[in-house]
Design a protein around this motif. Sequence first.
Motif, PDB file in Angstrom:
ATOM      1  N   LEU A 105      -8.244   6.487   2.430  1.00 19.80           N
ATOM      2  CA  LEU A 105      -6.827   6.644   2.086  1.00 19.80           C
ATOM      3  C   LEU A 105      -6.173   5.293   1.832  1.00 19.80           C
ATOM      4  CD1 LEU A 105      -6.568   9.643   2.354  1.00 19.80           C
ATOM      5  CD2 LEU A 105      -4.576   9.283   3.800  1.00 19.80           C
ATOM      6  N   SER A 106      -6.548   4.333   2.629  1.00 18.76           N
ATOM      7  CA  SER A 106      -5.969   3.001   2.481  1.00 18.76           C
ATOM      8  C   SER A 106      -6.272   2.429   1.096  1.00 18.76           C
ATOM      9  CB  SER A 106      -6.540   2.120   3.591  1.00 18.76           C
ATOM     10  OG  SER A 106      -6.207   0.790   3.396  1.00 18.76           O
ATOM     11  N   GLU A 107      -7.480   2.694   0.573  1.00 25.44           N
ATOM     12  CA  GLU A 107      -7.820   2.224  -0.782  1.00 25.44           C
ATOM     13  C   GLU A 107      -7.077   3.028  -1.843  1.00 25.44           C
ATOM     14  OE1 GLU A 107      -9.309  -0.324  -2.121  1.00 25.44           O
ATOM     15  OE2 GLU A 107      -9.725  -1.111  -0.120  1.00 25.44           O
ATOM     16  N   VAL A 108      -6.983   4.335  -1.644  1.00 22.81           N
ATOM     17  CA  VAL A 108      -6.248   5.166  -2.601  1.00 22.81           C
ATOM     18  C   VAL A 108      -4.826   4.623  -2.744  1.00 22.81           C
ATOM     19  CG1 VAL A 108      -5.371   7.492  -3.071  1.00 22.81           C
ATOM     20  CG2 VAL A 108      -7.650   7.203  -2.058  1.00 22.81           C
ATOM     21  N   GLY A 109      -4.269   4.174  -1.641  1.00 28.02           N
ATOM     22  CA  GLY A 109      -2.903   3.672  -1.633  1.00 28.02           C
ATOM     23  C   GLY A 109      -2.694   2.391  -2.415  1.00 28.02           C
ATOM     24  N   LEU A 112      -2.469  14.222  -0.142  1.00 26.18           N
ATOM     25  CA  LEU A 112      -3.864  13.796  -0.357  1.00 26.18           C
ATOM     26  C   LEU A 112      -4.808  14.526   0.598  1.00 26.18           C
ATOM     27  CD1 LEU A 112      -3.303   9.931  -0.558  1.00 26.18           C
ATOM     28  CD2 LEU A 112      -3.881  11.437  -2.476  1.00 26.18           C
ATOM     29  N   CYS A 155      -1.213   7.598   8.379  1.00 25.90           N
ATOM     30  CA  CYS A 155      -1.790   8.890   8.024  1.00 25.90           C
ATOM     31  C   CYS A 155      -1.652   9.857   9.186  1.00 25.90           C
ATOM     32  CB  CYS A 155      -3.264   8.753   7.618  1.00 25.90           C
ATOM     33  SG  CYS A 155      -3.527   7.549   6.307  1.00 25.90           S
ATOM     34  N   TRP A 208     -12.131   8.141   7.277  1.00 19.87           N
ATOM     35  CA  TRP A 208     -11.335   8.527   6.100  1.00 19.87           C
ATOM     36  C   TRP A 208     -10.074   7.685   5.957  1.00 19.87           C
ATOM     37  CZ3 TRP A 208      -6.440  10.124   7.265  1.00 19.87           C
ATOM     38  CH2 TRP A 208      -6.209  10.586   8.567  1.00 19.87           C
ATOM     39  N   GLY A 209      -9.621   7.070   7.034  1.00 23.33           N
ATOM     40  CA  GLY A 209      -8.438   6.214   6.938  1.00 23.33           C
ATOM     41  C   GLY A 209      -8.670   5.065   5.970  1.00 23.33           C
ATOM     42  N   VAL A 252      -0.005   4.181   0.699  1.00 19.95           N
ATOM     43  CA  VAL A 252      -0.256   4.977   1.897  1.00 19.95           C
ATOM     44  C   VAL A 252       0.173   4.107   3.079  1.00 19.95           C
ATOM     45  CG1 VAL A 252      -1.987   6.190   3.255  1.00 19.95           C
ATOM     46  CG2 VAL A 252      -2.140   6.213   0.774  1.00 19.95           C
ATOM     47  N   PRO A 310       1.521  10.557  -1.061  1.00 18.35           N
ATOM     48  CA  PRO A 310       0.665  10.283   0.104  1.00 18.35           C
ATOM     49  C   PRO A 310       0.473  11.498   1.019  1.00 18.35           C
ATOM     50  CG  PRO A 310       2.146   8.446  -0.252  1.00 18.35           C
ATOM     51  CD  PRO A 310       2.552   9.502  -1.247  1.00 18.35           C
ATOM     52  N   ALA A 320      -2.342   5.331  -9.424  1.00 18.37           N
ATOM     53  CA  ALA A 320      -2.523   6.736  -9.812  1.00 18.37           C
ATOM     54  C   ALA A 320      -1.364   7.599  -9.319  1.00 18.37           C
ATOM     55  CB  ALA A 320      -3.839   7.260  -9.228  1.00 18.37           C
ATOM     56  N   ALA A 321      -1.111   8.693 -10.037  1.00 20.97           N
ATOM     57  CA  ALA A 321      -0.057   9.618  -9.616  1.00 20.97           C
ATOM     58  C   ALA A 321      -0.519  10.416  -8.409  1.00 20.97           C
ATOM     59  CB  ALA A 321       0.292  10.560 -10.770  1.00 20.97           C
ATOM     60  N   PHE A 322       0.216  10.337  -7.319  1.00 20.61           N
ATOM     61  CA  PHE A 322      -0.041  11.182  -6.146  1.00 20.61           C
ATOM     62  C   PHE A 322       1.096  10.983  -5.138  1.00 20.61           C
ATOM     63  CE2 PHE A 322      -2.024   7.154  -4.877  1.00 20.61           C
ATOM     64  CZ  PHE A 322      -1.503   6.973  -3.610  1.00 20.61           C
ATOM     65  N   ASN A 333       0.847  -1.195   0.000  1.00 28.09           N
ATOM     66  CA  ASN A 333       0.000   0.000   0.000  1.00 28.09           C
ATOM     67  C   ASN A 333       0.882   1.245   0.000  1.00 28.09           C
ATOM     68  OD1 ASN A 333      -1.916   2.103   0.667  1.00 28.09           O
ATOM     69  ND2 ASN A 333      -3.280   0.466   1.339  1.00 28.09           N
ATOM     70  N   ILE A 338      -6.637   3.962  11.846  1.00 26.74           N
ATOM     71  CA  ILE A 338      -5.825   4.854  11.024  1.00 26.74           C
ATOM     72  C   ILE A 338      -6.150   6.304  11.370  1.00 26.74           C
ATOM     73  CG2 ILE A 338      -5.415   5.600   8.622  1.00 26.74           C
ATOM     74  CD1 ILE A 338      -6.154   2.779   7.712  1.00 26.74           C
ATOM     75  N   GLY A 394      -2.657  14.193   3.716  1.00 25.92           N
ATOM     76  CA  GLY A 394      -2.413  12.805   4.107  1.00 25.92           C
ATOM     77  C   GLY A 394      -2.551  12.534   5.587  1.00 25.92           C
ATOM     78  N   GLY A 395      -2.933  13.531   6.350  1.00 29.11           N
ATOM     79  CA  GLY A 395      -3.079  13.334   7.799  1.00 29.11           C
ATOM     80  C   GLY A 395      -4.399  13.895   8.300  1.00 29.11           C
ATOM     81  N   VAL A 396      -4.509  14.029   9.603  1.00 25.74           N
ATOM     82  CA  VAL A 396      -5.752  14.475  10.216  1.00 25.74           C
ATOM     83  C   VAL A 396      -6.081  15.901   9.782  1.00 25.74           C
ATOM     84  CG1 VAL A 396      -6.916  14.870  12.415  1.00 25.74           C
ATOM     85  CG2 VAL A 396      -5.249  13.022  12.201  1.00 25.74           C
TER      86      VAL A 396
END
Lengths: 404, 404
Positions: free
Chosen positions: B327-331, B342, A91, B323-324, A61, B339, B335-337, A59, A126, B355-357
């Motif tokens: 993000l875990s799925e995005v990871g 985000l 995160c 939201w964690g 992330v 972490p 795709a270009a990004f 992953n 997370i 990428g954080g809180v």
Amino acid sequence: MSLAHTNTHPSATATGVTAPAGFSAAGVTAGLKSTGKNDVVLVQNHGPNFTAAGVFTSNRVAAAPVHWSKQVLSDGRVDAVLLNSGGANACTGAEGFGNTHRSAEYVAELLSVSASDVAVASTGLIGVQLPMDKLLPGVKAAAAALATDQGASDEAAAGIMTTDTVPKLVSRVVGPAGSTQITIGGMAKGAGMLAPALATMLVVLTTDAVLTSEQADTALRAATAMSFDRADSDGCMSTNDTVLLLASGASGTTPDMAEFTAALTDACCELAAKLIEDAEGADHTIAIRTYNAASEADALEVSKAVSRSNLVKTAVFGKDPNWGRVLSEVGTTKAAFEPDELNVSINSVMVCKNGGVGEDRNLVSLEERNVSIEIDLNAGTAEATVLTNDLTHDYVHENSAYSS
Amino acid sequence: MSLAHTNTHPSATATGVTAPAGFSAAGVTAGLKSTGKNDVVLVQNHGPNFTAAGVFTSNRVAAAPVHWSKQVLSDGRVDAVLLNSGGANACTGAEGFGNTHRSAEYVAELLSVSASDVAVASTGLIGVQLPMDKLLPGVKAAAAALATDQGASDEAAAGIMTTDTVPKLVSRVVGPAGSTQITIGGMAKGAGMLAPALATMLVVLTTDAVLTSEQADTALRAATAMSFDRADSDGCMSTNDTVLLLASGASGTTPDMAEFTAALTDACCELAAKLIEDAEGADHTIAIRTYNAASEADALEVSKAVSRSNLVKTAVFGKDPNWGRVLSEVGTTKAAFEPDELNVSINSVMVCKNGGVGEDRNLVSLEERNVSIEIDLNAGTAEATVLTNDLTHDYVHENSAYSS
């Protein structure tokens, strides 16, 4: 040496990370989990060797401890592993990485080792910072409690549990009785967010074998590819997956690598099966075996596709041998097969023959926990098995309420 | 002209497949469904043109009617479509294909057209032969009931429902008022086994535009790519997906193709949204928009990955802005990004920043049916939205009991 429901291989009497010579462990309660159960764990390698290998989540992330531990593993040496449940430290930005760094420094200070040889692994929610005011006293207590007995293995395995209902320990003995045998020990956690390419799981494997870091790395990658990479609970890949192998060399024995890798793979398969058997809310453990495939990659693609089908998984929960949903998933893959040459057996009843209706589906009983789905691609001789579990009301309940 | 929760575009008063000039339809009860509701449907094109295009499931285990209809569509002409619920006629072998063929022949005989111009679509349980002794009398009754009024559209839309709770009809008018306008009509079914690359859904679109079969094909593929291909209820691809566009030419008007394609896309988006809004057991409709992506393909990959996460879907069911899990799925995507660049907003609250809180997650309310998850990749200017729904107890219940 494959994923199966029951493992009947010989185990040592002692089990878990302290089963091999040269390791101590501890698990304590630091208050990271509201349940008051163990949540901080230490595993120390006392040598004479400090060889280590690691496999981590793919992953992108990735959690702070994953970034940290990858660096630690880069020289193939680990003296100690700090693990915590009650917070994934994912995160969490620079502060999260700083906390991982700081906790590794603290372990190093307490154990008189180098912080760059202290791996860290975390699991839990997370996006929440770890409460360092609780974690660090826990680390101190764990360091003071390090021991080599079975109780230490048990406390350590308990300390990495999140939604797991049982601790998961393993051991294997390599080599003929009478010779200087090698022992492999291990522990694992993980009950949700389990998917191939590693899953929300933390695994620490220990051995007293004499290994180079290259040998450890090769053996560990071979073992994880056949075990954890073929266990898929819910298709979700975690930010924190970590599998570590620590080799103390305390047996003084350099193993035959084929034999060692086979035993390590076997131990990992047992742990992977234990993860799936304890998957969140699961009523059934489902072994999906694809055979007569043109290649192992084809077999794996088909088994994985079926293991990710919510419709197959809800059907098994409903004790419904709905083979149409299996065929429908097979049809989404690129594997070599002809639709009218597919056979599907559920618990040994060939309910689908030649792509159509086979034996009477009412002959299938899905009352037992273990379910076997076998898919005959009629396209070659390769095969692969993936373990998964059913999708139940309890899974929905547990995962709709987990963070609140 | 994009997937959104609410469509406020102007519709014609008449809606469904008989809204455009040149079409009749009927839906009758033949007894294929145990519920005694409509289950056999006919749609006839009365010309003067008989232009048609079709898009079918990419599932390699395709149902008999899919194989048949692909052949029928190969010359770009369709005079009539026979649809049934109460049986998918998938995985039914030579007998199943024979039954499709026979029912098309029977429609041809009743309507005095060629069987090679009769498309067939079926939906229901896989692996069961259609009861021809019930189906054929139903076809006869439907042929006798063909009509061009709103009631005919309604009966037809009702007759293709399986676990759908509401019939799904649509219409659009193309061209300025006062001119000779073109009308588009349509109906859809589908509430489970919905996934990109088409889903368990049957869709019939009609228009009185004058189109060549190439124009119809191009417009239909463009429209489905932006609508049904971006609706994913449960990640499972069906064996029976069929989307047909029939053009009668009865308006005598050749449309501007850009304008026509936009209206057709809009109509398809409305139907796709209706499918997701009626998804099995769903409590929430979730629009997952990925923006600031390096490419539309990247945006789509990310939105689709998140839409397939059981953990995201159960969190939304539990009204938990977790939201964690997003993000875990995005990871898991390519795709270009970066972490740490985000951002994730749930119902307009940016709960994850860099990428954080981010903002307080307690500011997010998930009480309403419609949920918006917006993912900022900070890597470009492209975007894509995928519609999905939450994973609920009712989904598990419905799908663990469906075939029994």
